[in-house]
Every structure is written in structure tokens, then in C-alpha cells.
Write an enzyme that holds these catalytic residues in place. Structure first.
Site, PDB file in Angstrom:
ATOM      1  CB  VAL A 139      61.381  67.460  43.302  1.00 26.26           C
ATOM      2  CG1 VAL A 139      60.358  66.597  42.756  1.00 26.26           C
ATOM      3  CG2 VAL A 139      60.813  68.850  43.545  1.00 26.26           C
ATOM      4  N   PRO A 140      62.498  65.178  45.790  1.00 27.60           N
ATOM      5  CG  PRO A 140      61.736  63.919  47.534  1.00 27.60           C
ATOM      6  CD  PRO A 140      61.514  65.146  46.571  1.00 27.60           C
ATOM      7  CB  CYS A 141      63.701  62.100  41.499  1.00 22.76           C
ATOM      8  SG  CYS A 141      65.134  62.995  41.332  1.00 22.76           S
ATOM      9  CG  HIS A 142      67.445  61.319  46.652  1.00 14.83           C
ATOM     10  ND1 HIS A 142      66.999  62.561  46.205  1.00 14.83           N
ATOM     11  CD2 HIS A 142      67.300  60.882  47.899  1.00 14.83           C
ATOM     12  CE1 HIS A 142      66.651  62.982  47.624  1.00 14.83           C
ATOM     13  NE2 HIS A 142      67.310  62.232  48.446  1.00 14.83           N
TER      14      HIS A 142
END
Length: 177
Positions: A139-142
Site C-alpha cells: 500500500v504505497p504510502c511512500h
């Protein structure tokens, strides 16, 4: 980043638990993967010294996650296909779902995500939900940045966020991974 004692308890109670060591461990540390019987509940960075109190016991979800992380760090996977079972509010889950639609190698601002969810002006709420994302990378919060293009907070540390974005942009040669 360190694991708090309450997190140790939660992690050690999960059906599956494992540690993944990215090829570039000096820059990233290691990843703790925890899963229920239904899917991944936790994937987060930590340092080697903090994994000593964990008792790895892989299950099908942690094994699949490790395989897909390996493919990601080899540059062969841009999208993850994992069963996820993260606990959160309905709003947090909406935000986390929106994060999974940000394409590999691209970024979105908090404002863009808020607008996409029909919540114009809710950047702070988006940021708080983003900060509570329990499943890093997948879950690419970056991939979420400030409206001015600056890198903003990242639970795994700004250095890791910067590395991941550079990696996805092809600025980190795969030979260095």
C-alpha cells in the site's frame, strides 16, 4: 524506526510472522511481515536489532508477500497481488485503497488523493490516514508527497521514502539492490 512493546504483542499473536531482508539492507533495514489467516495485516520497516524478540512462523500469506517483495526489489514487479487484512476505520481503508491506485514510479499529493475521494480540502485527514497505513510498499504510502512536490513525513523515515521513490524512478541501479 523501532517496534513498540504493544506492537511486539500484536505481531507475536498473528497467525503468520516473518522477516524480509531487501537486497539493499544498509539503506532500508528489514521488513516485518505479519499475517492473519485472511491476509497481510502488517508490513513495516524496522532495524535488525528490533527483530530479535520476534518468533518467525511463516504462513502462506507471508511467503507470498516475501516472494512478491523479492520480485519488486529485482525490478520485476510493479503491482502486488496479495490478500490484505489491515485493521482500520472505513475512512482509513478508503485512503489505503486509493494509495494502491498510484502507479509504480509516480506520486500523488495529499490534495490529489483527497480530491479523488470526493473530499476536497481533507489533506490533513488523508495525511493522518496515510501515516497509519500498516502495510508499507504494498500500500504505497511512500508515493504521497506534498502539493509543492516536497517529500513529507513517512513512518519508515524520509531516507527510506526517498530511496523507494528513486528506486521506482530507475535512479537506483538494480545492480546496487
Amino acid at each position: 524506526m523501532s517496534i513498540k512493546s504493544a506492537e511486539y504483542d500484536m505481531l507475536n499473536q498473528c497467525a503468520g510472522l516473518d522477516i524480509y531482508y531487501p537486497p539493499e539492507t544498509a539503506a532500508l533495514g528489514c521488513l516485518v511481515i505479519a499475517a492473519s489467516d485472511n491476509g497481510i495485516v502488517h508490513l513495516d520497516f524496522t532495524d535488525e536489532e528490533h527483530v530479535q524478540a520476534l518468533s518467525p512462523r511463516p504462513n502462506e500469506h507471508t511467503e507470498t508477500c516475501k516472494t512478491q517483495l523479492g520480485e519488486y526489489f529485482q525490478g520485476n514487479r510493479k503491482d502486488f497481488d496479495l490478500s490484505l487484512d489491515a485493521a482500520g476505520t472505513d475512512f482509513q481503508r478508503q485512503v489505503w485503497q486509493a494509495l494502491t491506485t498510484i502507479p509504480y514510479g509516480e506520486t500523488r499529493s495529499y490534495a490529489e488523493i483527497a480530491e479523488g475521494l470526493g473530499r476536497k480540502g481533507a489533506q490533513r485527514a488523508i495525511g493522518m490516514a496515510n501515516g497509519r497505513n500498516p502495510i508499507a510498499i504494498v500500500v504505497p504510502c511512500h508515493r504521497v508527497i506534498g502539493s509543492d512536490g516536497r517529500l513529507t513525513g513517512y513512518a519508515g523515515g524520509i531516507g527510506r521514502k526517498q530511496w523507494l521513490l528513486a528506486f521506482e524512478a530507475g535512479e537506483v541501479p538494480l545492480g546496487l539492490c
